[in-house]
Design a protein around this motif. Sequence first.
Motif, PDB file in Angstrom:
ATOM      1  N   ALA A 249       8.528   1.271  -1.717  1.00  0.00           N
ATOM      2  CA  ALA A 249       9.291   1.556  -0.507  1.00  0.00           C
ATOM      3  C   ALA A 249      10.572   0.747  -0.476  1.00  0.00           C
ATOM      4  O   ALA A 249      11.629   1.225  -0.046  1.00  0.00           O
ATOM      5  CB  ALA A 249       8.439   1.263   0.726  1.00  0.00           C
TER       6      ALA A 249
ATOM      7  N   GLY B 226       3.357  -6.152   7.358  1.00  0.00           N
ATOM      8  CA  GLY B 226       3.964  -5.045   6.635  1.00  0.00           C
ATOM      9  C   GLY B 226       5.468  -5.014   6.776  1.00  0.00           C
ATOM     10  O   GLY B 226       6.207  -4.855   5.793  1.00  0.00           O
TER      11      GLY B 226
ATOM     12  N   LEU C 163       2.937   1.112   6.706  1.00  0.00           N
ATOM     13  CA  LEU C 163       2.232   0.710   5.490  1.00  0.00           C
ATOM     14  C   LEU C 163       1.236  -0.408   5.783  1.00  0.00           C
ATOM     15  O   LEU C 163       0.136  -0.440   5.211  1.00  0.00           O
ATOM     16  CB  LEU C 163       3.243   0.244   4.437  1.00  0.00           C
ATOM     17  CG  LEU C 163       4.151   1.337   3.845  1.00  0.00           C
ATOM     18  CD1 LEU C 163       5.205   0.710   2.932  1.00  0.00           C
ATOM     19  CD2 LEU C 163       3.338   2.358   3.077  1.00  0.00           C
TER      20      LEU C 163
ATOM     21  N   PRO D 262       2.827  -0.222  -2.952  1.00  0.00           N
ATOM     22  CA  PRO D 262       3.536   0.637  -2.006  1.00  0.00           C
ATOM     23  C   PRO D 262       4.726  -0.062  -1.375  1.00  0.00           C
ATOM     24  O   PRO D 262       5.745   0.557  -1.074  1.00  0.00           O
ATOM     25  CB  PRO D 262       2.462   0.992  -0.974  1.00  0.00           C
ATOM     26  CG  PRO D 262       1.426  -0.066  -1.103  1.00  0.00           C
ATOM     27  CD  PRO D 262       1.440  -0.460  -2.538  1.00  0.00           C
ATOM     28  N   PHE D 263       4.612  -1.372  -1.109  1.00  0.00           N
ATOM     29  CA  PHE D 263       5.729  -2.095  -0.515  1.00  0.00           C
ATOM     30  C   PHE D 263       6.908  -2.179  -1.479  1.00  0.00           C
ATOM     31  O   PHE D 263       8.066  -2.043  -1.093  1.00  0.00           O
ATOM     32  CB  PHE D 263       5.286  -3.502  -0.094  1.00  0.00           C
ATOM     33  CG  PHE D 263       4.354  -3.504   1.076  1.00  0.00           C
ATOM     34  CD1 PHE D 263       4.840  -3.365   2.364  1.00  0.00           C
ATOM     35  CD2 PHE D 263       2.983  -3.607   0.894  1.00  0.00           C
ATOM     36  CE1 PHE D 263       3.984  -3.362   3.451  1.00  0.00           C
ATOM     37  CE2 PHE D 263       2.133  -3.606   1.964  1.00  0.00           C
ATOM     38  CZ  PHE D 263       2.629  -3.476   3.259  1.00  0.00           C
TER      39      PHE D 263
END
Length: 512
Positions: A9, A155, A54, A5-6
Amino acid sequence: MARDPFRAAAVRVRHLLRPRAGRRPRTGGLPGAAPRPLVRALGLVAVVLLGAWLGLLAVGSVRTPVGPMDTTMTLRPSLSGGTKINVSPLGALELDSHHAPVRLDVDVDRLDPIRSEALVQHPERLAGLEDEVTGDVSAGARELAVRSCVAVVSGATTLGLAVYRRPRRALAAGGLALALLAASGIGAYATWNPKSVLEPKFSGLLSSAPSVVGDARSIVSDFDVYQQELARLVTNVTKLYDATSTLPVYRPDPATLRVLHVSDIHLNPAAWHIIGSLVEQYGIDVIIDSGDTMDHGAAVENSFLDPIADLGAPYVWVRGNHDSAVTQTYLENRKRFPNVRVLDEGRAVTVGGVRVAGVGDPQFTPDRTGPEQAGDVQRTAGLRLAAGLGAQSRAGTPADIAVAHEPEAARQTDGAVPLVLAGHVHHRQNEVMKGGTRLMVEGSTGGGGLRAVQNKSPEQVLASVLYLDRSTRTLQAWDEITLGGLGLTTAEVSRHLPKDAPAPPTSPAPSP
């Protein structure tokens, strides 16, 4: 394989911050110049917020025991703040505990069978539950605070490094995330409202709501004792789980009068089943109906009223604009309805421990030729009710509650009675008028009757339980009960306290 996800993003943020091909950045016309400071600042804020969110999703939750229950605590971004306790399968409990851009979610994952069985079978152990729950919640909150700090900093830093690929900029993102979380924590602390546990909003199984919310007398006597109410909530939920399909019966407090306010049933037969269930679950002392029980007021509709005799509580009724004189005469038959008291022209009766005065609606909808609910006609009816209240007071038998169908008529009693009830408008209103009288307008307990199938969405079924002190008959609290309309199965109970609630004693006695 799921994407990181990081990384995903970071790709999106870089794409948004990158100047479009073939165009020079608008920074004075110099090729290769950096974006404007405002754009960079907004980009950094976006990276910080997204990275912090996140991080909370990935590692920002804590599993901790609270009494006999295993729970998961999580911080979530929110515009309104507050606390939400998810008690599956019973529903959710929402508390207006604080105002900050973060919300505390508490999920009850499971009930430890050994600890819960020992607690239910040995009630003497409940005495120590208060300290145990308080300690568990405090320990879980501290661990959640530490983990949340690590989550948002990690995050934001990770996403900042992926977007900017510069350690200094990534560390700036992490520092800003920590500062934002700290500011949110300070805001939550500054607006912390421990009394929010006394005014919960419960959604889920209606039959379990009275046992979870508690009784009004305990709320008043323990008004400032947050941890006692929290312990009571845990205890009640424990008992509900232990009872499984056989939910515990709500035991009425003998020092509290319970009044069920219903209105605008409009020939919906399901309303009698709902009212009967509420009478049983809440231990209702008296039912007050503020009119429009019928739809056309014709004699052929009268048999619809017959279930009132079997509701299990005294029934006080005033005529609405859909109720005819024929309807009123039918209900006045004491042999057919020994539990019914019909009020009109300011007449008052004492029933169920409370004295009630009322007036019927002066207009009957099918016969009316003038404008609907003309204000002067309603005000005249209200003045007749106010005159009756004055006469009762001078005779030494003042009324505790007044009832009218139309709110405009009810407003004429301001200053003459502590509480006045009304209906007609099919939605709730609650206000304290200039003279000190509280006006409570109930919605449609019949969900609008036949109108439920005429609108795009069905009307909700509304009723309220009023808690009165048995000695003074003053309003202590009230529960607003909201059910989904035709074809819906949702249920919600919200507890409310008057703003002028009596101050708690200096040494409140524990609840039984």
